[in-house]
Structure formats: C-alpha cells, structure tokens
Design an enzyme around this catalytic site. Structure first.
Site, short mmCIF file in Angstrom:
data_model
loop_
_atom_site.label_atom_id
_atom_site.label_comp_id
_atom_site.label_asym_id
_atom_site.label_seq_id
_atom_site.Cartn_x
_atom_site.Cartn_y
_atom_site.Cartn_z
N TYR A 13 110.32 8.80 49.33
CA TYR A 13 110.29 7.35 49.17
C TYR A 13 110.19 6.94 47.70
CZ TYR A 13 109.74 6.68 54.16
OH TYR A 13 109.96 6.66 55.51
N ILE A 14 109.53 7.75 46.89
CA ILE A 14 109.38 7.42 45.47
C ILE A 14 110.44 8.11 44.62
CG2 ILE A 14 107.82 7.65 43.49
CD1 ILE A 14 106.99 5.58 45.67
N ASP A 33 114.57 18.91 45.53
CA ASP A 33 113.68 18.88 46.68
C ASP A 33 113.63 20.25 47.31
OD1 ASP A 33 112.56 16.17 48.38
OD2 ASP A 33 112.43 18.14 49.34
N LYS A 205 95.14 3.65 39.82
CA LYS A 205 95.89 3.77 41.07
C LYS A 205 94.94 3.88 42.27
CE LYS A 205 98.93 4.50 44.16
NZ LYS A 205 99.85 3.48 44.62
N CYS A 259 99.10 6.05 51.65
CA CYS A 259 98.44 5.61 50.41
C CYS A 259 97.04 5.08 50.70
CB CYS A 259 99.29 4.55 49.73
SG CYS A 259 100.83 5.24 49.07
N TYR A 315 103.39 2.44 60.49
CA TYR A 315 102.08 2.06 60.00
C TYR A 315 102.00 0.59 59.61
CZ TYR A 315 103.08 2.01 54.96
OH TYR A 315 103.55 1.68 53.72
N1 LIG Z 1 105.72 5.92 49.49
C1 LIG Z 1 105.04 5.03 48.79
O1 LIG Z 1 105.13 3.83 49.05
C2 LIG Z 1 104.17 5.44 47.63
C3 LIG Z 1 103.62 4.43 46.83
C4 LIG Z 1 102.85 4.79 45.75
C5 LIG Z 1 102.61 6.14 45.50
N2 LIG Z 1 103.13 7.10 46.30
C6 LIG Z 1 102.84 8.50 45.97
O2 LIG Z 1 104.03 9.13 45.52
C7 LIG Z 1 104.01 10.52 45.90
C8 LIG Z 1 105.28 10.83 46.67
O3 LIG Z 1 105.29 10.05 47.84
P1 LIG Z 1 106.58 9.85 48.74
O4 LIG Z 1 106.27 8.74 49.67
O5 LIG Z 1 107.78 9.78 47.90
O6 LIG Z 1 106.59 11.26 49.54
P2 LIG Z 1 107.72 11.82 50.50
O7 LIG Z 1 107.04 12.72 51.45
O8 LIG Z 1 108.58 10.71 51.00
O9 LIG Z 1 108.65 12.69 49.54
C9 LIG Z 1 108.21 13.78 48.85
C10 LIG Z 1 109.33 14.80 48.75
O10 LIG Z 1 108.87 15.87 47.92
C11 LIG Z 1 109.42 17.08 48.41
N3 LIG Z 1 108.67 18.20 47.85
C12 LIG Z 1 107.51 18.77 48.29
N4 LIG Z 1 107.13 19.74 47.46
C13 LIG Z 1 108.05 19.82 46.47
C14 LIG Z 1 108.20 20.63 45.32
N5 LIG Z 1 107.29 21.55 45.01
N6 LIG Z 1 109.29 20.44 44.55
C15 LIG Z 1 110.20 19.49 44.85
N7 LIG Z 1 110.11 18.70 45.93
C16 LIG Z 1 109.05 18.85 46.72
C17 LIG Z 1 109.35 16.91 49.90
O11 LIG Z 1 110.24 17.79 50.56
C18 LIG Z 1 109.70 15.44 50.08
O12 LIG Z 1 111.08 15.26 50.31
C19 LIG Z 1 102.73 10.71 46.70
O13 LIG Z 1 101.73 11.19 45.85
C20 LIG Z 1 102.39 9.32 47.15
O14 LIG Z 1 101.00 9.17 47.38
C21 LIG Z 1 103.91 6.77 47.36
#
Ligand SMILES: NC(=O)c1ccc[n+]([C@@H]2O[C@H](COP(=O)([O-])OP(=O)(O)OC[C@H]3O[C@@H](n4cnc5c(N)ncnc54)[C@H](O)[C@@H]3O)[C@@H](O)[C@H]2O)c1
Length: 432
Positions: A13-14, A33, A205, A259, A315
């Site tokens: 997502y990020i 990824d 954060k 989060c 959620y």
């Molecule tokens: N989604 C949100 O709205 C949001 C908002 C603020 C902060 N965050 C933070 O951002 C971070 C990422 O969240 P997200 O929602 O994007 O997660 P996500 O699960 O959607 O995506 C994470 C991706 O990382 C990949 N991954 C795992 N280990 C890896 C590695 N070693 N190397 C490369 N890729 C790897 C996974 O396969 C997955 O596709 C988290 O810490 C989350 O708390 C998310």
C-alpha cells in the site's frame, strides 16, 4: 535532481504508490518485493492493490520505462524501505521484514547512497537496528552513506493525493541525512517538509496513531455508557463537538487496520510501566468486537442457531483492507456462540471466515434474524430497508456505524438498534 535512481523495497500500500509516484517524475525506479506473487502480477501489467488512481499510475510508470520490478535490490542512489511491521501475538514488534530488507541492501550499498526507512517502527529502530545492519557493508552511516526515517501518514483511499500533499517528516541520523531526504522527496512532495532527528520522527508517527486510538477508545467507552443511561451517543457527540476545543471521535465495532491497532503497542513495549493509558485504550478498543457480539446476543435473546447477516469485513469503509479488521473478530465471536453467519463485502479481498461469504446484500440477508452493519461502505449506506424486509426471517438490525436512518427501517417493520444509542429516539442534531 540529486537522486536519479531509486530502489523501493516492499511494493504494498505504501511502497507501490511511492515507487510509481517517483517514476512519474522521471526517476528510474526499481521496485523490489520478496513475494513472488506480487512481482508476477506487476510484471504481467496487473496491480494487486485497490486504491483510486493507482492502476493507471503504475501502468503509466511501466509504459514510460521508469518503473520496473525485481525480487532483489539493485544498485541505486537511494533506497526506500516500506515493508510491513506487524506485531507478534504477544504484541511485541515484529521487525523481521525491516531487518531482512536492510540486509538485502548491504551487498549493493555504495558510498554516497541515501537509505530511508518508511515502515512504522518502534522508536530508535533506524539507529539501533537498521544502521548496524547497513554498516555490515563496511560503510559508516553519516560518513559514507546517509540514513533517515520518514514516516508515512497517508489515508488509504486517498493515498496518491496525500502522498504528495501531506506534510512530510524526515528524521535523519544526522543533519546531512535529513537534508538529503528532503532533496529526494522534494521531487514530488508539495506539502511542507519538516526535518528532525530519526528518533523524533519515529516518535511522531507513533504518537499520531496513539492519539487516534486513545480518542476512539474514549468514544467507545462513552458509547457503552450512553447505552446504559438511555442516551444516544451520536446526538451527544454532535452537540459536544460544537464546543470550540472538543473533538470527540466516532465509536464503532473496534479499531483495525495495521496502523492504529498496532502502533500504540510499539510505545507500550518500549516502557510498559509508564504507558498505562496507551495500553488501556488498546484494550478498550480490542474489547469492542466482543461488546458488539454481546449486543447481537441480547437483541436476539441468544445466538445458538440464529442467523446473522454481516455487512462489511474490511477494517473501515470504502477500502479493501481486512488486516486486523474488527469485523472478523465480531464474526469469530458470534460463531463461537453458535450463530450461523453469512457475510457480504463488495470490497474485501479473499478471506476465510467462520460462515458463508455471500455475493450480494440480498444473498447475505436472506433468512437472517439480524442484519449487522459493521462497515459503512458506500453501497451499504444506500440500502433500502423495504427491499430487505420481505427476505429476512426476523426483522432486526444493529447499525454499528450510524449509517442508517432509524425511521426508514422502523417504518418497514424492522426492530432497529444503533450502537451507542440507549435513547432510541433522539437524533435532532445527528448528521448522517
Ligand atoms: N498502509 C497504510 O496506510 C500505511 C500508512 C502509514 C504507514 N504504513 C506503514 O508502512 C509500512 C508498509 O505498509 P504497507 O501497508 O505498504 O504493507 P503491505 O503489506 O501492503 O506491503 C508490504 C510489502 O513488502 C513486501 N516485503 C516484505 N518483506 C520484504 C523484504 N524484505 N524486501 C522487499 N519486500 C518485502 C511484502 O511482500 C509486501 O508486498 C508498514 O510499516 C506500515 O505500518 C502503512
């Protein structure tokens, strides 16, 4: 532009919106990824995440040649780590992915590179966990490469817009690192860019999400009280919020997403003895699904064999994300107590639930003894009670989102219940 090639680790997502937004500004981006499924979908021209505008942005980025995906990091000017940071069942931070991502950068890290951690992390993760791993390369942070923490605060559903417009915080392990981060994000950020040190940025954060969690817990506790005292919490909140310095949040069936329901634990873990408020707020919110299940039990006078139609699994409204969703917890608790569940969510990804996944509202509701609205997705807001009245077995409703109009449901013969409403009448100031 000082940084022309970027490697983004984690295409969720990020990471995916970030990678494609940089690519749209003509930087050469390699998205990495470790999940082969994600890499394969993207390479085939698909997008595995539902987010307004994302598909077009990603496809443009591929077409322009500025974005490509890989399963391993490659050499680049800057690295951005956006991998998951969940919690273990004991609520301690699971930094496995952050550590693995940092380790995977070590072989390709070069002098002058910038590394940014974006994953929400416990305070001092950048300096105490990521820095020593990167320094296994023989390079020193501050001297040979730059290292910063930059939290992401986008709202799912509005990620592409907020990525660009929100204030961005960049916490460097030193001043030069923070400034390097500013130079990188200035490529697309139109909001303010605030520089600070890494630990402050990590704290900021976690404080933001804890602020929301504590205030939602307050709303949930007050809504339970309102039910006991014959008051409609929604009416009470609408009036209290006319006070110039009061802004109560909304009660609901619990707090989910990865989060707000997770991040406060990072603070508690770091100092359990001095964080009773943060812990209690988490516990209040985590108890809310159980509370909702008990309300359904009360309404039906027992759950064994009773059919509950659950509307909404994600959620929150209008997103496809089911991580830590309280709806799944409500379902589990209802089913434990013998209820027969059918659930519908037009947004949610594949998820196995204790019960049947229906393909429409009608299919979910047919034969139900209680219609339980957990998530106020747009199509659910528009449901017309008269269309459901003929197909339910018992006409009872529990609206946990204040999304529906009591009078409309009651006029077609439904027994209407609203979470937090002990008055069952007063809604003079409530706006839907
Ligand atoms: N989604 C949100 O709205 C949001 C908002 C603020 C902060 N965050 C933070 O951002 C971070 C990422 O969240 P997200 O929602 O994007 O997660 P996500 O699960 O959607 O995506 C994470 C991706 O990382 C990949 N991954 C795992 N280990 C890896 C590695 N070693 N190397 C490369 N890729 C790897 C996974 O396969 C997955 O596709 C988290 O810490 C989350 O708390 C998310």
């Amino acid at each position: 532009v000082k940084y022309s090639t970027i490697c983004v680790l984690g295409l969720g997502y990020i990471g995916l919106p970030t990678a494609s937004t940089f690519a749209a500004r003509n930087l050469k981006v390699v998205g990495v990824d470790t999940n082969p499924h994600v890499v394969e979908i993207l390479q085939k021209g698909g997008v595995h995440i539902q987010e307004p505008g994302l598909r077009a942005l990603v496809q443009d980025a591929f077409r322009s040649g500025c974005l490509r995906v890989a399963s391993q990091p490659v050499e680049a000017d800057a690295f951005i780590i956006a991998v998951p940071t969940p919690i273990f069942p004991d609520k301690s931070a699971d930094l496995t992915a952050v550590k693995a991502a940092a380790e995977s950068i070590v072989p390709v890290l070069r002098k002058g590179n910038l590394v940014i951690l974006e994953s929400t992390s416990p305070v001092r993760t950048t300096q105490n966990i990521v820095q020593p791993i990167l320094e296994q390369s023989g390079l020193k942070a501050g001297r040979d490469f730059l290292l910063a923490y930059s939290p992401e605060r986008v709202l799912p559903g509005k990620i592409l817009q907020e990525l660009v417009e929100n204030t961005r915080v960049i916490g460097g392990v030193d001043r030069a690192s923070a400034e390097a981060g500013r130079d990188l994000y200035a490529v697309f950020v139109r909001g303010e860019i605030v520089l600070t040190d890494a630990a402050t940025a990590e704290t900021v954060k976690l404080m933001e999400n804890t602020f929301r969690d504590v205030n939602i817990a307050l709303a949930n506790e007050l809504s339970r009280l309102a039910e006991k005292s014959g008051v409609n919490i929604w009416e009470a909140i609408a009036i209290a919020n006319r006070h110039p310095r009061v802004k109560l949040l909304r009660p609901g069936p619990g707090v989910g997403g990865h989060c707000i329901s997770v991040d406060p634990w990072f603070l508690v873990e770091s100092a359990p003895g001095i964080t009773p408020l943060v812990r209690t707020a988490r516990e209040v919110n985590d108890a809310q699904p159980q509370y909702v299940a008990s309300r359904v039990e009360e309404i039906l006078g027992g759950l064994t064999g009773r059919r509950v139609a659950v509307l909404g699994l994600t959620y929150k409204a209008d997103v496809d994300d089911i991580r830590e969703s309280p709806a799944l917890d409500v379902i589990a608790r209802l089913s434990e107590r013998g209820a027969v569940l059918s659930a519908f969510d037009p947004m949610a990804q594949e998820v196995s639930i204790k019960g049947r996944r229906a393909d429409s509202v009608e299919e979910a509701v047919r034969g139900a003894d209680c219609v339980l609205l957990l998530v106020a997705h747009e199509p659910f807001r528009a449901i017309r009670p008269e269309s459901l009245r003929p197909i339910v077995r018992t006409p009872a409703v529990l609206d946990c989102q204040n999304a529906w109009d009591r009078a409309a449901w009651e006029s077609c013969g439904f027994q209407f219940h609203l979470l937090g409403d002990g008055s069952r009448a007063i809604t003079w100031n409530v706006e839907k």
